[in-house]
Design an enzyme around this catalytic site. Structure first.
Site, mmCIF file in Angstrom:
data_model
loop_
_atom_site.group_PDB
_atom_site.id
_atom_site.type_symbol
_atom_site.label_atom_id
_atom_site.label_comp_id
_atom_site.label_asym_id
_atom_site.label_seq_id
_atom_site.Cartn_x
_atom_site.Cartn_y
_atom_site.Cartn_z
ATOM 1 N N GLY A 82 -7.239 61.495 -8.813
ATOM 2 C CA GLY A 82 -7.400 62.746 -9.532
ATOM 3 C C GLY A 82 -6.200 63.663 -9.451
ATOM 4 N N VAL A 83 -4.997 63.107 -9.658
ATOM 5 C CA VAL A 83 -3.784 63.926 -9.694
ATOM 6 C C VAL A 83 -2.916 63.486 -10.865
ATOM 7 C CG1 VAL A 83 -3.676 64.433 -7.232
ATOM 8 C CG2 VAL A 83 -2.617 62.335 -8.109
ATOM 9 N N ASP B 157 -5.626 43.539 -20.288
ATOM 10 C CA ASP B 157 -5.816 42.528 -21.336
ATOM 11 C C ASP B 157 -6.420 41.245 -20.786
ATOM 12 O OD1 ASP B 157 -5.871 41.527 -23.855
ATOM 13 O OD2 ASP B 157 -3.711 41.225 -24.061
ATOM 14 N N ASN C 166 -1.072 30.842 -27.631
ATOM 15 C CA ASN C 166 -0.989 30.647 -26.188
ATOM 16 C C ASN C 166 -1.682 31.768 -25.409
ATOM 17 O OD1 ASN C 166 1.851 28.866 -26.625
ATOM 18 N ND2 ASN C 166 0.620 28.323 -24.852
ATOM 19 N N SER C 167 -2.071 32.832 -26.091
ATOM 20 C CA SER C 167 -2.693 33.974 -25.408
ATOM 21 C C SER C 167 -3.849 33.533 -24.524
ATOM 22 C CB SER C 167 -3.223 34.976 -26.434
ATOM 23 O OG SER C 167 -2.250 35.908 -26.783
ATOM 24 N N HIS D 117 -7.573 40.403 -25.890
ATOM 25 C CA HIS D 117 -7.305 40.444 -27.328
ATOM 26 C C HIS D 117 -7.635 39.130 -28.026
ATOM 27 C CE1 HIS D 117 -3.111 38.904 -26.273
ATOM 28 N NE2 HIS D 117 -3.378 38.186 -27.345
#
Length: 482
Positions: free
Chosen positions: A276-277, A147, A219-220, A117
């Site tokens: 695939g469940v 992210d 701070n991301s 982001h």
């Protein structure tokens, strides 16, 4: 409660303080447990790791908002006043907007890790090093589901870098140090402890370390270090009922990040295993009804076409072991499958009618399966709008995106109405907000949001995390789905 990302474009965060509480000494009849005292200083550690931490400035072209300009009667004496202040940039043409974030160098040849982001939608990325040097960066790859983003700079000299540590070794109460560019103030260090482990914010692959180290807007993407100077987390979000920080920060665990980074570095994209469940946790009631000895495993609720069906799995089977490792719950199975190599045959143990069966499953690739699923749902049958969680939503048009001040090409679901008695209204959602992610997955169509809600319910979650953009400024909001 709302989980707020830390990037400059993603929610208003406030400064937060951290109070370190004294630890009591527990005395037993056989032993005495002593709490370690605080380090005398973090200065040596900060000096060691600072050269590898970077500030990130991103730039993107955004459309000038015109919807909020007051409309006055022709000839109004206040017209000149509003003309002067409502559009200081001039004629409402697209303008370039900048945002700040953090990151860290993981190799001497210039690979840099940050949050997705932080760089999402940017067409220019610049890296500022601790020395003051600046270099342009190119995007190698991103993984919105965790992210994480990987960047690359070209440097004439080897760069200082840091190594990843083992986040699984971190204990609640261990000291940690966060570094980054909070509030655009430049390189900054804060210290705290690991407050909790294995936190989830509604993402499928979430595994967050919770910390009270002071992390703020900007701070991301910055690193969370252990006392050996190893990165054990990537600072990503805070949890807050008001949008202000209350000392609960989250860093994506390094043992998740390293796998993502390795794939981005090799392929430029993620390549996760796919079983695939559709599954749900084994609750005490389910365990009793099925005469299971343990409340463990993942209960299969549906087996559509895919690897699991080809291997003979059936709805009602309980997966207890995957590739030789015990399965505790849905989260455990999801992560283990995702981490397994695509195309690899693995042994899966299931409980079926009280008996254990061993099946061999050749895993597919999740990204390809998701692309096929999306293509199989043509937009021609897409409803114009839908009502969920007190919100009426519809796909955002290019014209609406321009009016709402969103970046060129922005996609999502625009909120056209909010029920005034709903939780969504209480948490601040309003008409004109745009939902761009649900459960940390991109949403473009109404069906996308419905699918994410269904997946969250199937996984036993009580809420879903939405990424909301208002005037181009995003924030996370968690809404109940019960």
């Amino acid at each position: 409660m709302e989980a707020q990302p830390l990037g400059a474009r993603h929610g208003a965060l406030r400064l937060m303080g951290a109070m370190l509480l004294g630890l009591a000494v527990a005395i037993g009849p056989a032993a005495m447990l002593e709490a370690r005292g605080a380090p005398e200083s973090f200065a040596d550690l900060a000096e060691q790791i600072s050269p590898a931490v970077v500030n990130i400035t991103t730039s993107a072209v955004v459309e000038a908002a015109t919807d909020d300009v007051p409309r006055l009667p022709e000839g109004s004496p206040f017209q000149d006043f509003f003309d002067q202040f409502s559009n200081p940039d001039g004629n409402g043409e697209p303008r370039r907007s900048e945002a700040l974030g953090s990151g860290f160098v993981i190799s001497e040849d210039g690979y840099i890790v940050t949050n997705n982001h932080v760089i999402e939608g940017a067409d220019q990325i610049e890296i500022e090093f601790f020395s003051g040097d600046r270099l342009p960066a190119k995007l190698v790859g991103t993984d919105p589901k965790t992210d994480i983003a990987l960047l690359k700079v070209e440097s004439e000299k080897p760069l200082a870098f840091v190594n990843f540590g083992d986040s699984d070794l971190m204990r609640v109460g261990d000291w940690v140090v966060a570094m980054g560019n909070p509030l655009g103030q430049g390189f900054s260090v804060s210290a705290g402890i690991v407050s909790a482990r294995n936190r989830a914010l509604s993402g499928t692959y979430d595994d967050y370390l919770q910390t009270d180290a002071a992390i703020n807007k900007g701070n991301s993407g910055g690193p969370l270090f252990n006392m050996d100077g190893q990165v054990i987390g990537v600072n990503t979000a805070i949890l807050s009922p008001t949008g202000g920080s209350i000392g609960i920060g989250f860093s994506m665990a390094s043992n998740v990040v390293t796998k993502v980074v390795a794939q981005l570095r090799e392929f430029g994209e993620t390549r996760r295993g796919w079983l695939g469940v559709r599954i749900q946790d084994v609750t005490p009631d389910v365990a009793e009804a099925m005469s299971l000895g343990n409340v463990k495993g993942a209960l299969i609720t549906d087996v559509p076409d895919g690897p699991a069906k080809d291997s003979g799995m059936l709805a009602g089977d309980v997966i207890t072991s995957f590739d030789g490792k015990e399965i505790k719950d849905v989260r455990d199975l999801t992560r283990r499958v995702a981490d397994a190599p695509v195309g690899q045959a693995v042994k899966v143990l299931v409980l079926r009618e009280g008996k254990t069966e061993t099946l061999s499953v050749t895993l597919g690739r999740r990204e390809e399966a998701e692309a096929i699923e999306t293509a199989a749902k043509p937009g021609a049958n897409e409803p114009a709008e839908a009502q969920l969680m007190g919100l009426t939503v519809a796909p955002v048009t290019a014209e609406q995106a321009e009016q709402l001040g969103l970046p060129v090409g922005a996609e999502g679901l625009v909120v056209t109405k909010v029920d005034g008695t709903s939780e969504a209204f209480t948490k601040g959602l309003r008409e004109g907000d745009v939902i761009t992610e649900a459960g940390q997955q991109k949403v473009v169509r109404v069906q996308d949001l419905k699918d994410r809600v269904t997946e969250a319910k199937d996984a036993g979650r009580k809420s879903i995390l939405l990424l909301i953009r208002r005037g181009g400024d995003p924030r996370f909001v968690a809404l109940s789905i019960e």
